[in-house]
Write an enzyme that holds these catalytic residues in place. Structure first.
Site, PDB file in Angstrom:
ATOM      1  N   LEU A 248     114.110  19.616  76.020  1.00 39.83           N
ATOM      2  CA  LEU A 248     113.673  20.375  74.845  1.00 39.83           C
ATOM      3  C   LEU A 248     112.849  19.488  73.910  1.00 39.83           C
ATOM      4  CD1 LEU A 248     116.961  22.400  74.326  1.00 39.83           C
ATOM      5  CD2 LEU A 248     114.761  23.261  75.174  1.00 39.83           C
ATOM      6  N   HIS A 249     111.788  18.892  74.487  1.00 40.12           N
ATOM      7  CA  HIS A 249     110.943  17.982  73.690  1.00 40.12           C
ATOM      8  C   HIS A 249     110.438  18.670  72.408  1.00 40.12           C
ATOM      9  CE1 HIS A 249     110.533  15.464  77.316  1.00 40.12           C
ATOM     10  NE2 HIS A 249     110.154  16.526  77.986  1.00 40.12           N
ATOM     11  N   ASP A 250     109.696  19.759  72.609  1.00 36.60           N
ATOM     12  CA  ASP A 250     109.003  20.372  71.470  1.00 36.60           C
ATOM     13  C   ASP A 250     109.956  21.090  70.500  1.00 36.60           C
ATOM     14  OD1 ASP A 250     106.835  19.301  72.744  1.00 36.60           O
ATOM     15  OD2 ASP A 250     105.989  21.200  73.417  1.00 36.60           O
TER      16      ASP A 250
END
Ligand code: BDR
Ligand code: CA
Length: 312
Positions: A248-250
């Site tokens: 869930l980088h962004d």
């Protein structure tokens, strides 16, 4: 009162989830979304953004931006995001089109309109912001905060081919640069030099947060738009690529913009390598200065925020 938020995206699986999170947080009013080439070409990132916003019922205006990095040939990531960028998500078609203004111009106009109140979250290659800063240097002073998903400061990257420059890692599959930095290092360098109130969220923290296969299975039968979006954009990663998690980088960048104490930070100046051997490598030169780089994250609290906001 909800604060104005502008997002710059290269939609992408995790960008889609970040848009849904931003639109769901009561802290924010998503006033504009700008798109850039990255995970897929810009025509696709714009179309994907419109599809996601239509699906979740957001009418935030969408602007198409730069189709190529400042000085490089575009490098995309169909291996991670699928050929369409959204993991072959079938539904729905966008019900509207992009605005006429270009993304860099939209960033300038929107930030000027909401001077010192607006937060910016940038989760793709930094081409649009670099162009906007070059066109209007006063832009740097108009943001309240800027949160950037980019970099790998204390841990390996996720793009650069295996090389002898791997950072502190014995993992032979590791690399130096994070994707957004690798795609347009020259743009990232322009952004890093600007006097922005920036927090950089690198792989060091984004690799600590993910949708696991177990969590994904919990939303098998949901019908609400947000969790259904998450289920569908993650399907290819779990079922075809057989991965056990989707990072869930962004979404983490969105959450940190809203809740800065989710991460601990170090201060200093960010440097981006614009050569060819370690292209896109990020370093923090520690010292005074308002630039912050995330060092650790409260991943449990982040997952609570993510799951509550999106009904996962
Ligand atoms: C970043 O690269 C992209 O593939 C993702 O959307 C994220 O912004 C992670 O390295
Ligand atoms: Ca992205």
């Amino acid at each position: 009162m909800a604060r104005p938020l502008i997002m710059d995206v290269d939609t992408g699986i995790d960008d889609a989830m970040a848009l849904a999170l931003a639109a769901s947080l009561s802290d924010y009013d998503l006033v504009a979304v700008t798109t850039v080439a990255g995970n897929v070409p810009v025509e696709r990132t714009a179309e994907n953004t419109l599809r996601v916003l239509s699906w979740i019922g957001s009418d935030a205006p969408v602007y198409r931006g730069m189709s190529q990095p400042l000085a490089r040939t575009l490098h995309t990531a169909p291996n991670v995001h699928g050929n369409d960028g959204l993991g072959a998500w079938q539904e729905p078609l966008a019900r509207r089109d992009v605005e006429e203004v270009s993304a860099p111009e939209a960033i300038i106009q929107t930030a000027r309109r909401h001077q010192r109140e607006i937060d910016g979250v940038f989760v793709g290659p930094l081409t649009n912001l670099a162009v906007a800063l070059t066109l209007e240097p006063r832009l740097a002073g108009w943001f309240r905060t800027v949160t950037i998903m980019g970099g790998a400061f204390y841990s390996p990257g996720n793009v650069t081919p295996v090389g002898e420059f791997n950072k502190n890692s014995s993992d032979v599959t590791s690399s130096v640069a994070e994707f957004n930095m690798y795609v347009d290092p020259e743009a990232a360098a322009v952004v890093a030099r600007a006097a922005l109130p920036a927090t950089w969220i690198g792989l060091d923290v984004t690799h600590q947060v993910s949708v696991t296969h177990d969590v994904w299975r919990c939303i098998e039968n949901v019908t609400a738009p947000e969790p259904a979006l998450i289920r569908e954009v993650c399907r290819q990663t779990f079922e075809t690529r057989r991965m056990d998690k989707v990072h869930l980088h962004d979404p983490l960048a969105v959450a940190v913009a809203a809740y800065p104490d989710l991460v601990t930070v170090r201060h200093g100046q960010v440097r981006i390598d614009v050569g060819n051997v370690i292209r896109g490598e990020t370093r923090l030169i520690e010292g005074d200065g308002r630039t912050k780089v995330a060092e650790s994250v409260d991943s449990g609290r982040f997952m609570d925020i993510f799951r509550t906001a999106l009904g996962v």
